[in-house]
Design a protein around this motif. Structure first.
Motif, mmCIF file in Angstrom:
data_model
loop_
_atom_site.group_PDB
_atom_site.id
_atom_site.type_symbol
_atom_site.label_atom_id
_atom_site.label_comp_id
_atom_site.label_asym_id
_atom_site.label_seq_id
_atom_site.Cartn_x
_atom_site.Cartn_y
_atom_site.Cartn_z
ATOM 1 N N GLY A 167 14.335 9.454 3.988
ATOM 2 C CA GLY A 167 13.639 9.633 2.717
ATOM 3 C C GLY A 167 14.243 8.780 1.622
ATOM 4 O O GLY A 167 13.671 7.772 1.198
ATOM 5 N N LEU A 221 13.359 4.727 1.044
ATOM 6 C CA LEU A 221 12.766 4.231 -0.195
ATOM 7 C C LEU A 221 13.657 3.179 -0.852
ATOM 8 O O LEU A 221 13.162 2.245 -1.497
ATOM 9 C CB LEU A 221 12.529 5.390 -1.169
ATOM 10 C CG LEU A 221 11.341 6.297 -0.852
ATOM 11 C CD1 LEU A 221 11.263 7.445 -1.861
ATOM 12 C CD2 LEU A 221 10.036 5.512 -0.847
ATOM 13 N N VAL A 231 12.843 -0.029 0.916
ATOM 14 C CA VAL A 231 11.517 -0.475 0.478
ATOM 15 C C VAL A 231 11.593 -1.062 -0.931
ATOM 16 O O VAL A 231 10.992 -2.110 -1.222
ATOM 17 C CB VAL A 231 10.513 0.694 0.512
ATOM 18 C CG1 VAL A 231 9.205 0.313 -0.182
ATOM 19 C CG2 VAL A 231 10.234 1.119 1.946
ATOM 20 N N GLY A 232 12.359 -0.407 -1.799
ATOM 21 C CA GLY A 232 12.506 -0.882 -3.168
ATOM 22 C C GLY A 232 13.160 -2.247 -3.246
ATOM 23 O O GLY A 232 12.765 -3.103 -4.053
ATOM 24 N N LEU A 277 12.804 10.186 -4.928
ATOM 25 C CA LEU A 277 12.152 9.061 -5.606
ATOM 26 C C LEU A 277 13.146 8.210 -6.401
ATOM 27 O O LEU A 277 12.905 7.016 -6.622
ATOM 28 C CB LEU A 277 11.056 9.578 -6.539
ATOM 29 C CG LEU A 277 9.766 10.058 -5.871
ATOM 30 C CD1 LEU A 277 8.818 10.647 -6.909
ATOM 31 C CD2 LEU A 277 9.088 8.913 -5.127
ATOM 32 N N TYR A 337 15.803 6.952 -5.479
ATOM 33 C CA TYR A 337 16.282 5.834 -4.654
ATOM 34 C C TYR A 337 15.368 4.616 -4.757
ATOM 35 O O TYR A 337 15.827 3.477 -4.675
ATOM 36 C CB TYR A 337 16.425 6.278 -3.200
ATOM 37 C CG TYR A 337 17.602 7.190 -2.971
ATOM 38 C CD1 TYR A 337 18.829 6.675 -2.565
ATOM 39 C CD2 TYR A 337 17.515 8.559 -3.193
ATOM 40 C CE1 TYR A 337 19.921 7.499 -2.375
ATOM 41 C CE2 TYR A 337 18.596 9.398 -3.012
ATOM 42 C CZ TYR A 337 19.798 8.858 -2.603
ATOM 43 O OH TYR A 337 20.880 9.690 -2.430
ATOM 44 N N LEU A 338 14.087 4.836 -4.941
ATOM 45 C CA LEU A 338 13.153 3.731 -5.108
ATOM 46 C C LEU A 338 13.444 2.982 -6.405
ATOM 47 O O LEU A 338 13.473 1.743 -6.431
ATOM 48 C CB LEU A 338 11.718 4.254 -5.111
ATOM 49 C CG LEU A 338 10.616 3.206 -5.292
ATOM 50 C CD1 LEU A 338 10.588 2.245 -4.113
ATOM 51 C CD2 LEU A 338 9.259 3.889 -5.464
ATOM 52 N N SER A 380 16.946 1.004 -6.519
ATOM 53 C CA SER A 380 17.176 0.042 -5.440
ATOM 54 C C SER A 380 17.531 -1.359 -5.925
ATOM 55 O O SER A 380 18.400 -2.026 -5.352
ATOM 56 C CB SER A 380 15.946 -0.017 -4.529
ATOM 57 O OG SER A 380 14.805 -0.422 -5.268
#
Length: 386
Positions: A258, A262, A265-266, A310, A312-313, A316
């Motif tokens: 999770g 993220l 992805v970020g 969220l 972490y997104l 990043s």
């Protein structure tokens, strides 16, 4: 816009970028040790934060020597020194598990921290100069994507092995220790280009650093970012188990796929977005997003857990973006010296978990006031410099 990585520097970029995975793994598996040592050795949240204190304290102590090694012998020497220290500290976990001494584990982590300092001091600025200056931030974010992959693997391994039936903390460190030493052997035989820019005296280079608002404010911003990131990571498992019915293993897997998912992805998304959005503007938007998430985390409950994931997104891209912005426009000497000072600011990771441990001893949500303040400072940096 210029290519993010030119053909001339493609192979050196790939080799150096692979190192980012190594320290991503080292940092992220650290985050499950807090809860592990709390339960295994019956210590408090504040005492378990000594795990972060010694590793990130190694950054503060080793940053200047690492910079001296790089200035005297080059980036490759800095990388090799870091890999050897990293491998040694990791392998010492094997006798450490037999001794089951918290203080010996802390010594192992301090040695690893010193090794990671050398790696980051060498690799971060090296990536920024492997190409055109206007793509330095995108290039560093791209390399940091592998770092994000390491952040995913660390909690996954920790959740399955450390929190598993075997409960061995030595096994994952023994494997990574051997792997790191093999990488060091490969690197010792590789020829990496040494980037040579304009020459300058030590006094001129130092003065240029201190006159740069982006660099001086960047020191503060980077301290706050590492403080926030480390604090969030260190007590993710505690927070998740307090606000939900999940156990430690489930929380570790949530952190891996999770939060860290993220995060990766970020990093990838951020590297692409910077082709169209100025780095400073994107950093400001992410700081605002992270700040809002922290407000929900402090509120608590399941909505707080979703907001924590969220976060972490949004965080990043922060480290590579702040790092690259702080060094932009500096010459070779100032870049190498400035990198050492910036890496010293990673000591923020030693401070925040301790403060969060004290504040959140009875209610973990309260401890997240610390990263909230940190994200506000990062937003101010992005607004001022970006």
């Amino acid at each position: 816009m210029s290519q993010i990585v030119s053909r001339k520097y493609l192979l050196p970029f790939i080799l150096v970028a692979s190192l980012f995975f190594c320290w991503g793994f080292a940092h992220s598996i650290l985050d499950i040790l807090n809860k592990h040592f709390q339960d295994l050795l019956q210590i408090s949240k504040a005492d378990s934060a000594d795990v972060q204190l010694v590793l990130y304290g190694g950054y503060f102590i080793m940053a200047i020597p690492a910079g001296m090694i790089i200035r005297r012998w080059g980036y490759k020497a800095g990388v090799l020194t870091g890999l050897l220290l990293y491998g040694l500290g990791a392998l010492l976990f094997v006798p450490g598990e037999q001794m089951m001494s918290f203080h010996f584990f802390l010594l192992c982590l301090f040695i690893i921290g010193c090794g990671l300092t050398c790696l980051e001091t060498a690799a971060n600025p090296y990536v920024t100069v492997l190409g055109e200056a206007d793509t330095a931030t995108s290039r560093l974010n791209l390399a940091q994507s592998l770092n994000g992959l390491g952040w995913i693997v660390g909690p996954l391994v920790g959740g399955l092995i450390v929190f598993g039936e075997d409960g061995s903390v030595a096994l994952p460190y023994a494997v990574i220790g051997v792997a790191v030493l093999v990488i060091a052997a490969v690197f010792s035989r590789m020829k990496l280009p040494e980037i040579v820019e304009e020459t300058t005296t030590q006094t001129q280079g130092q003065a240029r650093l201190m006159r740069s608002t982006a660099f001086v404010f960047g020191l503060v911003a980077l301290f706050c970012y590492v403080a926030a990131q480390t604090g969030v990571n260190s007590f993710f498992v505690n927070y998740a188990t307090e606000v939900s019915a999940m156990n430690k293993s489930q929380a570790a897997l949530l952190l891996s796929f999770g939060g860290m998912g993220l995060f990766l992805v970020g990093r990838l998304l951020g590297s692409w977005l910077m082709k169209y959005i100025r780095a400073g503007r994107l950093l400001l938007l992410c700081a605002i997003g992270a700040t809002l998430c922290m407000l929900f985390v402090i509120y608590g409950g399941i909505i707080g857990l979703v907001a924590l994931i969220l976060t972490y997104l949004f965080e990043s891209i922060m480290f590579p973006t702040i790092f690259a912005m702080a060094l932009q426009g500096l010459n070779s000497f100032a870049t190498k010296r400035g990198s050492s000072y910036l890496i010293m600011m990673i000591v923020g990771g030693a401070v925040a978990p301790k403060a969060m441990g004290y504040l959140g001893e009875t209610n973990m949500a309260i401890g997240f006031i610390v990263p909230l303040v940190c994200y506000l400072v990062i937003g101010a940096y992005a607004k001022r410099i970006g």
